[in-house]
Design a protein around this motif. Structure first.
Motif, PDB file in Angstrom:
ATOM      1  N   ASP A  84      -5.420 -33.533   6.174  1.00 21.58           N
ATOM      2  CA  ASP A  84      -3.264 -33.241   6.210  1.00 21.58           C
ATOM      3  C   ASP A  84      -2.752 -33.233   5.384  1.00 21.58           C
ATOM      4  O   ASP A  84      -1.696 -32.959   5.769  1.00 21.58           O
ATOM      5  CB  ASP A  84      -2.738 -34.899   7.206  1.00 21.58           C
ATOM      6  CG  ASP A  84      -3.607 -35.516   5.758  1.00 21.58           C
ATOM      7  OD1 ASP A  84      -3.944 -35.127   4.593  1.00 21.58           O
ATOM      8  OD2 ASP A  84      -3.549 -37.138   6.418  1.00 21.58           O
ATOM      9  N   GLY A  85      -3.335 -33.136   3.997  1.00 27.43           N
ATOM     10  CA  GLY A  85      -2.044 -32.814   2.518  1.00 27.43           C
ATOM     11  C   GLY A  85      -1.994 -34.019   2.665  1.00 27.43           C
ATOM     12  O   GLY A  85      -0.924 -33.361   1.348  1.00 27.43           O
ATOM     13  N   THR A  86      -1.679 -34.869   3.096  1.00 29.07           N
ATOM     14  CA  THR A  86      -0.888 -36.071   2.188  1.00 29.07           C
ATOM     15  C   THR A  86      -1.476 -36.954   1.934  1.00 29.07           C
ATOM     16  O   THR A  86      -1.000 -38.052   1.416  1.00 29.07           O
ATOM     17  CB  THR A  86       0.606 -36.138   3.356  1.00 29.07           C
ATOM     18  OG1 THR A  86      -0.224 -36.852   4.627  1.00 29.07           O
ATOM     19  CG2 THR A  86       1.117 -35.285   3.780  1.00 29.07           C
ATOM     20  N   CYS A  87      -2.840 -37.514   2.299  1.00 30.08           N
ATOM     21  CA  CYS A  87      -3.502 -38.544   2.638  1.00 30.08           C
ATOM     22  C   CYS A  87      -3.239 -38.548   0.771  1.00 30.08           C
ATOM     23  O   CYS A  87      -3.789 -37.722   0.048  1.00 30.08           O
ATOM     24  CB  CYS A  87      -4.389 -38.947   2.846  1.00 30.08           C
ATOM     25  SG  CYS A  87      -5.926 -37.722   2.841  1.00 30.08           S
ATOM     26  N   CYS A  98     -10.815 -36.373   4.213  1.00 30.93           N
ATOM     27  CA  CYS A  98      -9.412 -36.372   3.965  1.00 30.93           C
ATOM     28  C   CYS A  98      -9.614 -37.485   5.195  1.00 30.93           C
ATOM     29  O   CYS A  98     -10.444 -37.504   6.221  1.00 30.93           O
ATOM     30  CB  CYS A  98      -8.451 -35.318   4.958  1.00 30.93           C
ATOM     31  SG  CYS A  98      -7.130 -35.526   5.824  1.00 30.93           S
ATOM     32  N   ARG A  99      -8.399 -38.132   4.953  1.00 32.42           N
ATOM     33  CA  ARG A  99      -8.103 -39.715   5.969  1.00 32.42           C
ATOM     34  C   ARG A  99      -8.514 -39.687   7.820  1.00 32.42           C
ATOM     35  O   ARG A  99      -8.306 -39.840   8.545  1.00 32.42           O
ATOM     36  CB  ARG A  99      -7.637 -40.433   5.343  1.00 32.42           C
ATOM     37  CG  ARG A  99      -7.976 -41.222   4.326  1.00 32.42           C
ATOM     38  CD  ARG A  99      -7.276 -42.449   4.022  1.00 32.42           C
ATOM     39  NE  ARG A  99      -7.650 -42.502   2.354  1.00 32.42           N
ATOM     40  CZ  ARG A  99      -8.627 -43.743   2.461  1.00 32.42           C
ATOM     41  NH1 ARG A  99      -9.304 -43.777   3.012  1.00 32.42           N
ATOM     42  NH2 ARG A  99      -9.072 -43.134   0.895  1.00 32.42           N
TER      43      ARG A  99
HETATM   44 ZN   LIG Z   1      -6.140 -35.811   4.002  1.00 37.28          ZN
END
Ligand SMILES: [Zn+2]
Length: 338
Positions: A84-87, A98-99
């Protein structure tokens, strides 16, 4: 893939957007990975089969409502997992944990096909500011996996101008490990591999010495090259217990073994002998997404040409033969043009 040695090319429904975070990518280039050969050799027969391929680049055809920064027609590359690039893990540069991430293929689309539904497209895809030059596309495709994996091995090992390096394995990852070590400033790079055409390319990528022997004989020859000590760093790019044993045999006291070969072993002899020598074991699956931004410019300006690892190009219909060619070591790495 329906089992060991059983790869079929089949028509399936076209992918469609399912989540607002999805994109659809039409595949321009894909390839067969050395790690695809593990199931090719050992997968139990399966009725449903498993979609294959985790390296691809292509053109965006459609994007979900929550995917910003991409539009139809963009040339993009996908790393070998989505994220996702954000976790927290993604922000730490460990997109492989990544979660909300996952792996291509299986029940979902794989890269060895005409089109892919890309989950978490905004965090996963990277835009390629390039035209569709053939040699450039091949090199850019290595950002999906092998170049970033070789770079991960070298980075985790702490390769730099003052470290000597042994690279174990003359497959595409090993050769990219040589390229990465050279790029990070290593001047002495010993490549252990016994396929001459591959080690010749390894020399062009920066290897200063090639050792074709394996096992104890190979270990002794690397030690002879280094005053009996071994090298500061070892990039293990095969994944077998024989390879990890060689790695521990050629690493210098106080040195680092960095493993990126997909591990086919369950135990590593980190015994009292290794303990007494202060050997560090590191490495693991490469968060390719974390490295693409750093490596891409050097491909675009021509300073590195990792696409040279591809020595065969096939169409989709020829993919079963491509697996066979790689399994029989007739091809180093097979590029697919759907
Ligand atoms: Zn992630």
């Amino acid at each position: 893939m329906y089992g060991a040695g059983d790869v079929r090319v089949q028509d399936v429904p076209d992918p469609v957007l399912r989540e607002p975070t999805d994109a659809i990518v039409r595949v321009l280039r894909s390839c067969i990975c050395g790690s695809d050969l593990w199931p090719y050799q050992s997968m139990p027969p399966s009725e449903r089969g498993r979609r294959m391929g985790h390296e691809f680049l292509g053109v965006v055809e459609d994007t979900g409502a929550e995917v910003a920064g991409f539009s139809a027609g963009d040339l993009v590359v996908a790393p070998f997992v989505w994220s996702d690039g954000t976790c927290d893990f993604c922000r730490e540069g460990l997109q492989t944990s990544c979660r909300h991430g996952g792996q291509w293929g299986g029940e979902l689309d794989g890269g060895q096909g005409e089109a892919v539904r890309v989950p978490q497209a905004q965090g996963t895809l990277v835009k390629l500011p390039a035209g569709q030059d053939e040699a450039l596309l091949a090199s850019l495709l290595t950002l999906s996996d092998v170049l970033c994996t070789g770079h991960h091995a070298a980075t985790k090992a702490g390769v730099g101008a003052h470290t000597t390096v042994t690279v174990i394995g003359d497959g595409a990852v090993g050769l990219c490990g040589v390229l990465a070590a050279r790029r990070l400033g290593a001047e002495r790079i010993v490549l252990m591999g016994h396929h001459k055409d591959r080690t010749d390319l390894g020399r062009e990528f920066g290897a200063t010495d090639v050792i074709a022997e394996r096992g104890d004989e190979g270990i002794e020859l690397v030690r002879d090259l280094t005053g009996g000590d071994g090298t500061h760093t070892v990039l293990e790019c095969v994944g077998t217990s024989a390879a990890i044993d060689m790695a521990l045999g050629v690493v210098r006291d106080g040195g680092v073994v960095s493993r990126v070969g997909a591990a086919q072993y369950t135990e590593v002899p980190m015994d009292f002998g290794t303990f007494f020598r202060n050997v560090t074991l590191t490495g693991g699956v490469a968060p390719a997404r974390a490295y693409i931004g750093e490596l891409m410019p050097e491909i675009l300006d021509g300073s590195i040409q990792p696409g040279r690892v591809f020595d065969a190009t096939i169409g989709l219909e020829e993919v079963p033969g491509g697996y066979r060619a790689m399994a029989e070591r007739q091809a180093l790495k097979v590029l697919i043009r759907p």
